[in-house]
Design an enzyme around this catalytic site. Structure first.
Site, PDB file in Angstrom:
ATOM      1  N   SER A  48       0.862  -1.179   0.000  1.00 34.66           N
ATOM      2  CA  SER A  48       0.000   0.000   0.000  1.00 34.66           C
ATOM      3  C   SER A  48       0.893   1.222   0.000  1.00 34.66           C
ATOM      4  O   SER A  48       2.073   1.134   0.372  1.00 34.66           O
ATOM      5  CB  SER A  48      -0.870   0.002   1.273  1.00 34.66           C
ATOM      6  OG  SER A  48      -1.451   1.272   1.503  1.00 34.66           O
ATOM      7  N   TYR A  62      -2.507  -0.887  10.404  1.00 36.94           N
ATOM      8  CA  TYR A  62      -2.443  -1.039   8.949  1.00 36.94           C
ATOM      9  C   TYR A  62      -1.100  -0.528   8.429  1.00 36.94           C
ATOM     10  O   TYR A  62      -0.424  -1.195   7.644  1.00 36.94           O
ATOM     11  CB  TYR A  62      -3.596  -0.280   8.295  1.00 36.94           C
ATOM     12  CG  TYR A  62      -3.735  -0.543   6.814  1.00 36.94           C
ATOM     13  CD1 TYR A  62      -4.407  -1.667   6.346  1.00 36.94           C
ATOM     14  CD2 TYR A  62      -3.194   0.337   5.875  1.00 36.94           C
ATOM     15  CE1 TYR A  62      -4.535  -1.920   4.994  1.00 36.94           C
ATOM     16  CE2 TYR A  62      -3.309   0.091   4.514  1.00 36.94           C
ATOM     17  CZ  TYR A  62      -3.987  -1.034   4.079  1.00 36.94           C
ATOM     18  OH  TYR A  62      -4.103  -1.285   2.733  1.00 36.94           O
TER      19      TYR A  62
END
Length: 251
Positions: free
Chosen positions: A133, A146
């Protein structure tokens, strides 16, 4: 076809990015193994469409991962795509959510990779592609687990690439920014209501605030990059964290 005779396991592939990658691989002749949750009828339809097998293992459970890898058999291409998100300040973050995110986003990548590598090395060819990501490179508030796990995926990718640099196995990660998926689209009405914004404002000023292009990454764009990494021309690309974020991390 590019992937004829090769077996590809794509985790989190019953929707979104993973499904797009599975479709791209199947179109190039790969035997695809799907993994993910969803309605039984929809999974059956996807399996039929792609000529794929589906193994619905819970990737937060190492024993379920081991069983999945055994059932899948020797894997030529492993795409670690499954992941989840939960948003809260770190001092208010539920500890069970932290454990779940770490298990799925990071530990599962370790378990699938360690089990897939021996056969890849024995054949002298393999591809491990991890979905990271933009948050593997930069941070956002209220997303500590995350961000931590995606930074971890990037570091894990580099280490495993170095360990296998002379084996014929490449290990890379793709780091998308905001990708247009049903999950993202479904968040828009609630955000509109919560913030008193129009749909356009939510998309441009909230979701795409960090992406200079002001365009979502598409699942097909991510799939195309994953497919390129499987080509012989990509054999020199290993240990790379490939940004696909509309310029987000260039700022």
């Amino acid at each position: 076809m590019l992937l004829s005779g090769k077996t590809a396991l794509v985790t989190g592939s019953t929707s979104g990015i993973g499904l797009a990658i599975a479709r791209a691989f199947a179109a190039e002749g790969a035997r695809v193994v799907l993994n993910g949750f969803g309605a039984e009828e929809e999974i059956a339809r996807l399996s039929d469409e792609l000529g794929a097998r589906h193994i619905g293992a819970d990737l937060t459970d190492p024993s379920a991962i081991a069983a999945m890898m055994e059932e899948a058999g020797e894997i030529d291409i492993l795409v670690n795509n499954a992941g989840m998100q939960f948003v809260a300040p770190v001092d208010q973050f539920p500890t069970d959510k932290w454990d779940l995110i770490v298990a799925l986003n990071l530990s599962a990548v370790f378990h699938t990779t360690r089990l897939a590598l021996p056969a890849m090395k024995a054949r002298g060819w393999g591809r491990v592609i991890n979905t990271a990501s933009a948050h593997s490179l930069v941070a956002s508030p209220n997303k500590a687990p995350y961000v931590a796990t995606k930074h971890g995926v990037a570091g894990f990718t580099k280490a495993v690439a170095l360990e296998n640099a002379q084996s014929g196995v490449t290990v890379n990660c793709i780091s998308p920014g905001y990708v247009w998926t049903p999950l993202v689209e479904n968040q828009i009405p609630d955000t509109m209501k919560a913030r008193g914004l129009t749909r356009e404002q939510v998309m441009n000023d909230v979701l795409l605030a960090a992406q200079p292009t002001k365009k979502f990454v598409t699942v097909d764009q991510v799939a195309a990059l994953a497919l390129f990494l499987c080509r012989d021309e990509a054999a020199a690309i290993t240990g790379a964290n490939l940004s696909m974020d509309g310029g987000w991390t260039a700022q």
